[in-house]
Write an enzyme that holds these catalytic residues in place. Structure first.
Site, PDB file in Angstrom:
ATOM      1  N   ASP A  67       0.987  -1.286  -0.014  1.00  0.00           N
ATOM      2  CA  ASP A  67      -0.179  -0.093   0.107  1.00  0.00           C
ATOM      3  C   ASP A  67       0.954   1.209   0.137  1.00  0.00           C
ATOM      4  O   ASP A  67       2.045   1.167   0.365  1.00  0.00           O
ATOM      5  CB  ASP A  67      -0.916   0.211   1.121  1.00  0.00           C
ATOM      6  CG  ASP A  67      -0.208  -0.108   2.551  1.00  0.00           C
ATOM      7  OD1 ASP A  67       0.559  -0.889   2.733  1.00  0.00           O
ATOM      8  OD2 ASP A  67      -0.548   0.609   3.595  1.00  0.00           O
TER       9      ASP A  67
ATOM     10  N   GLU B 211      -0.371  -1.334   5.836  1.00  0.00           N
ATOM     11  CA  GLU B 211       1.021  -0.813   6.534  1.00  0.00           C
ATOM     12  C   GLU B 211       0.747   0.722   7.101  1.00  0.00           C
ATOM     13  O   GLU B 211       0.847   1.037   8.296  1.00  0.00           O
ATOM     14  CB  GLU B 211       2.404  -1.265   6.064  1.00  0.00           C
ATOM     15  CG  GLU B 211       3.383  -0.957   7.059  1.00  0.00           C
ATOM     16  CD  GLU B 211       3.930   0.535   7.239  1.00  0.00           C
ATOM     17  OE1 GLU B 211       4.360   0.929   8.328  1.00  0.00           O
ATOM     18  OE2 GLU B 211       3.627   1.530   6.388  1.00  0.00           O
TER      19      GLU B 211
HETATM   20 ZN    ZN Z   1       6.780   2.060   4.248  1.00  0.00          ZN
END
Ligand code: ZN
Length: 425
Positions: free
Chosen positions: A94, A157
């Site tokens: 992401d 994340e």
């Molecule tokens: Zn990162």
């Protein structure tokens, strides 16, 4: 030193560039979690062609997971000819939103002047590409290697990792005996090894009051004024005290080598939205403040919380009608992998071989997915090491250097050689 291994990576220079550009072309923006599935499938398809067993794991029920935005992770594993340790490369797929100020298309994968540009180039699709190239080169040169190599592309994340590494860790993907060593190719610069991060405590403090007509505030009790007293005590006592707490953790940048606290938000009383008309005057009966406290290896969470609740309790004794509540929003303990840990030693040997110098050992001011690997998976032989330049993350015209990717892939390949074959040659 193994010339064949390094040559195999030099031979893949065009491949690492193309792979990075391809990955950037998936606009995996989080939130909301765009294009996760096709990006995960792209990675899985590539690795499957090289003989990896690939699995796609959707984190159903985690924050943000819907049929429109499924949280799809990919885990690929290649078992060597004989049993041995497993080295896992974990990258998040992401990226944050592009934002303004770009001079190139952030999702076109533009290659120019020795760099690949795009959102996520540095953080961390360039690192993912470098780790894939390192693994593929190593497998080609040493087809009989013992042990196993895993590569994962995980989601979310940037929003805490709950649908990504935390979910996989809960399912056992980041535990022994499956995995022994983990390298996270986050952008920490190619000659530095990131050993961990500071701790985090987020909390919401609410002061209470009593509603009354704004023309007669003396009839009520103003929750915002109570919060003013809290902020004043923070300014007078807490911030100076935090500033005096230094750590032995090598945090970069150096300003983060002490305790810090941010006030993330404050809200009290009426809404600031005056549509469709002016609100009627009231004394606010509630004020909420969100704090983001980053703490050190030398501090424990109970003391960190006690510093804040101590101030609140004292105000309760000293200040008329003062009342409060405090709610925990997030807790992450500080982490620091020891310098003599196997994965640190192996990557340090790689840095020494490629750059002819000792690595810098650093600690990240903020957290990343290592927290889940340690706390849920109980794997402590884990570092962040990757080619991107830290300062470029999340910025306009983000880029990753092609030479940086090639060199860091060499370091990772030497790391594999040390961890799996016990040799640098
Ligand atoms: Zn990162």
């Amino acid at each position: 030193m193994n010339e064949r291994l390094l040559q195999a990576i030099d031979d893949r220079r065009d491949d690492v560039v193309a792979l990075t550009a391809d990955l950037i072309r998936f606009p995996t923006i989080n939130p909301p979690g765009e294009a996760y599935r096709p990006c995960a499938e792209f990675i899985g398809t590539r690795l499957k062609k090289r003989g990896f067993e690939t699995e796609f794991i959707r984190a159903e029920g985690t924050p943000g997971d819907t049929d429109r935005y499924p949280r799809v992770n990919v885990v690929a594993r290649f078992d060597g000819r004989s049993p041995g340790a497993c080295v896992h490369f974990n990258s998040h797929i992401d990226v944050v939103e592009a934002g303004d100020g770009w001079t190139v298309d952030p999702f076109a994968g533009v290659v120019r002047d020795g760099r690949v540009y795009g959102r996520g180039a540095c953080d961390m699709k360039g690192g993912l590409a470098a780790s894939i190239i390192a693994a593929e080169a190593f497998m080609e040169v040493y087809p009989d290697f013992p042990g196993a190599i895993e590569v994962s592309g995980t989601v979310d994340e940037e929003s805490g990792g709950f649908g990504g590494v935390a979910h996989l860790a809960r399912l056992g993907y980041f535990s022994k005996p499956r995995v022994d060593h983990v390298i996270i190719p986050e952008p920490l610069n190619k000659d530095r090894i990131c050993l961990g991060h500071r701790g985090v405590w987020w909390a919401e403090i609410e002061t209470k009051g009593e509603i009354a007509h704004g023309s007669m505030p003396f009839l009520g009790d103003n929750a915002v004024r109570h919060m003013g007293a809290v902020l004043q005590a923070f300014e007078d006592e807490l911030f100076p005290a935090l500033d005096r707490k230094m750590t032995r953790m090598p945090v970069v940048p150096e300003g983060a080598r002490r305790s810090t606290m941010n006030i993330n938000s404050i809200h009290g009383g009426q809404t600031e939205d005056f549509r469709p008309g002016l609100p009627s005057p009231n004394v606010p009966d509630s004020c909420r403040l969100t704090i983001d406290r980053r703490f050190l290896l030398e501090e424990d969470l109970a003391t960190v919380k006690g510093e804040v609740t101590g101030i609140l309790e004292r105000l309760k004794r000293e200040r008329k009608k003062f009342d409060y509540e405090i709610r925990d929003l997030m807790e992450v303990l500080p982490l620091m992998t020891e310098r003599d840990a196997p994965v640190v030693q192996a990557v340090a040997q790689g840095i020494h071989a490629i750059f002819d110098r000792e690595p810098d050992y650093v600690i990240s001011p903020g957290t990343y997915d290592q927290k889940h690997i340690a706390r849920i998976g109980h794997i402590y032989d884990c570092i962040a090491y990757g080619p991107g330049i830290l300062d470029l993350a999340h910025r306009p015209d983000e880029w990753v250097g092609i030479e940086d990717m090639v060199e860091s892939a060499k370091v990772m390949a030497i790391g594999l050689n040390v961890l799996l074959r016990g040799t640098t040659g």
